[in-house]
Design a protein around this motif. Sequence first.
Motif, PDB file in Angstrom:
ATOM      1  N   GLN A   1      33.479  81.479  44.601  1.00  0.00           N
ATOM      2  CA  GLN A   1      32.527  82.573  44.382  1.00  0.00           C
ATOM      3  C   GLN A   1      31.180  82.049  43.899  1.00  0.00           C
ATOM      4  O   GLN A   1      30.120  82.537  44.296  1.00  0.00           O
ATOM      5  CB  GLN A   1      33.071  83.565  43.360  1.00  0.00           C
ATOM      6  CG  GLN A   1      34.124  84.500  43.925  1.00  0.00           C
ATOM      7  CD  GLN A   1      34.994  85.103  42.848  1.00  0.00           C
ATOM      8  OE1 GLN A   1      34.666  85.044  41.675  1.00  0.00           O
ATOM      9  NE2 GLN A   1      36.112  85.679  43.244  1.00  0.00           N
ATOM     10  N   LEU A   2      31.237  81.041  43.013  1.00  0.00           N
ATOM     11  CA  LEU A   2      29.982  80.491  42.487  1.00  0.00           C
ATOM     12  C   LEU A   2      29.207  79.772  43.588  1.00  0.00           C
ATOM     13  O   LEU A   2      27.979  79.890  43.670  1.00  0.00           O
ATOM     14  CB  LEU A   2      30.255  79.553  41.314  1.00  0.00           C
ATOM     15  CG  LEU A   2      30.665  80.273  40.023  1.00  0.00           C
ATOM     16  CD1 LEU A   2      31.177  79.289  38.984  1.00  0.00           C
ATOM     17  CD2 LEU A   2      29.505  81.078  39.456  1.00  0.00           C
ATOM     18  N   VAL A   3      29.925  79.045  44.434  1.00  0.00           N
ATOM     19  CA  VAL A   3      29.266  78.364  45.546  1.00  0.00           C
ATOM     20  C   VAL A   3      28.623  79.391  46.476  1.00  0.00           C
ATOM     21  O   VAL A   3      27.485  79.251  46.906  1.00  0.00           O
ATOM     22  CB  VAL A   3      30.265  77.489  46.331  1.00  0.00           C
ATOM     23  CG1 VAL A   3      29.657  77.003  47.630  1.00  0.00           C
ATOM     24  CG2 VAL A   3      30.712  76.311  45.487  1.00  0.00           C
ATOM     25  N   GLU A   4      29.372  80.441  46.711  1.00  0.00           N
ATOM     26  CA  GLU A   4      28.881  81.515  47.577  1.00  0.00           C
ATOM     27  C   GLU A   4      27.597  82.110  47.015  1.00  0.00           C
ATOM     28  O   GLU A   4      26.620  82.318  47.732  1.00  0.00           O
ATOM     29  CB  GLU A   4      29.965  82.596  47.649  1.00  0.00           C
ATOM     30  CG  GLU A   4      29.757  83.588  48.748  1.00  0.00           C
ATOM     31  CD  GLU A   4      30.477  83.174  50.020  1.00  0.00           C
ATOM     32  OE1 GLU A   4      31.017  84.050  50.660  1.00  0.00           O
ATOM     33  OE2 GLU A   4      30.493  81.972  50.355  1.00  0.00           O
ATOM     34  N   GLN A   5      27.616  82.360  45.705  1.00  0.00           N
ATOM     35  CA  GLN A   5      26.450  82.948  45.058  1.00  0.00           C
ATOM     36  C   GLN A   5      25.227  82.039  45.215  1.00  0.00           C
ATOM     37  O   GLN A   5      24.138  82.486  45.531  1.00  0.00           O
ATOM     38  CB  GLN A   5      26.747  83.153  43.581  1.00  0.00           C
ATOM     39  CG  GLN A   5      26.198  84.442  43.043  1.00  0.00           C
ATOM     40  CD  GLN A   5      26.629  84.659  41.617  1.00  0.00           C
ATOM     41  OE1 GLN A   5      26.486  83.785  40.774  1.00  0.00           O
ATOM     42  NE2 GLN A   5      27.159  85.825  41.331  1.00  0.00           N
TER      43      GLN A   5
END
Lengths: 219, 333
Positions: free
Chosen positions: B159-163
């Motif tokens: 999720q953090l990478v996506e963000q």
Amino acid sequence: MRIAIIEDDDRTRQELAKLLIRYGYDTVQPDHFEDMAAELTGIPADLILMDINLPYENGYELCRRIRDTSRVPVIFVTSRDTSEDELKSIRAGGIDFIAKPYDPLILLEKIRRALHLTDPENYRELTRKDCTLDLHMSVIKYKGRETELTRNEFRILYYFFMNNGRILSKEELLEKLWNDRYYLDENILLVNMTRLKHKLRDIGITHLLRNIRGEGWIL
Amino acid sequence: MKFLEYLESRIYDIIYYILFLFLIIFILAAAGTKGFYIFLFSAISAGAFLLFLFFSFRKAEKESEKIRTLADSIEEAYYISEVLPKPRRLQDQAMYYALQKACLAMNNRLSAQEQDHQEYQEYIETFAHEIKIPISALSLTFDNENNFALKKETDRISQLVEQMLYYARSENPEKDSFIRETFLDEIVHNVILKYRRYLMEHNVKLDIDINNVIIYTDIKWLTFILSQIIQNSIKYFDKSEKILSVQTLVRPSSVTLIMEDNGCGIPAADLPRIFEKGFTGSDRSRANATGMGLYLARKLALRLGLDLTAESAEGEYTRILLHFPKGTVHRFE
């Protein structure tokens, strides 16, 4: 059904194979990337899961080359998720596209769709162990007696009829239900299971569902 | 007042003129000219000089005004040296030269910076794609092992990478959007599926009622927006009975998707600020918030031509509304 996995990351390839085998598919994992197209022509497969970033030749080119000789459906599996990649995958002749990291549920759904293994909507009824599930009326019949099922109960029983001889765990049932937009929680599932068993017993069915402690139920 | 300033700027000309006038008066007087004629000459000469000064002031004023309007009208002011009229006065030419130099230096700096920025963005894009390979391997492994605890950690990384990726892309999302016809309920369903483990783990009661609406939008972006909202709902549940409802409100000219949870809500003082970049709330220390989720969600929504708003009562509910205006909606059934 045999699925060819073309993926250069070993771990992903093995885990993907494990997942597919668990869901009843055969897998082949060719790994000679120097001449993959030739290797693939020697392997009969019903579906190809294709990574895009591969050594020697990328997935799009490979797909195009395979297209020259075969119509086997290709699903692209990739860590690149730009719209450009999606467009390229369609142009290369892929039928679907899924971005890493993927959800097994969604991957399996796409595979089923690609293989046209969708549920038999056109059946009117299914019969297992002398019990007949009427798919249109949501009714279960046994030796001339019948009982009406609620939406949830019917759906749950339907999965057991479709997975004859396989143990379905609580988790798997929930995933199946959610996948079909029945967003039940665990408690409601258990309540439904209990009620379903009572209903079945009322019309004399005691042999249909068996509880396997710690694992789930089996038809 | 302005005229006085102008006179001040021409003080040497004026002093020179006065000295010159005195010299002539002196010569005339020495030559025995009558006082009356000397006076008449002086008055005419001084008057003419004043008039000359006034008109040259008007001309200078007009030209300055022209340059100012030009400077104000040009959007990228660092191109001003390209459009200014070439000056004739020596000093002005030097100024003009200096300005050209400055603009050129600025432009060079800017394009170098743009180049750097683009390379950086490409690197982020590559990095995100590369790191997704091991993340994917881990995710699949934990799925196969039914290790939900580690799967959750992996999801968090993902999720953090996506963000980060969407933040990098949000600068010019047009490059990556792919507007397609799609069903709103299908997108919502897929987002719910994506978070099913979390929703099941928290025993969240789902109340989904979505009209069969066809919308035109970018599926990936909309999925990202809805994911941010649902992540927040999951994060801020605080009651034993957790309810998440997703409804549509269909009006003749628009559709609104309403996502409501009965979590801890947002204090009234914070509500206007939740879409600000980096805002993590005045009293939400327990959550590991980046302050980017809702900021990005709203930014991307606006880019897609949608609007994102929020309503809340602290301790009771949070309601996020995503508005699809007429152009993005096709048909209601």
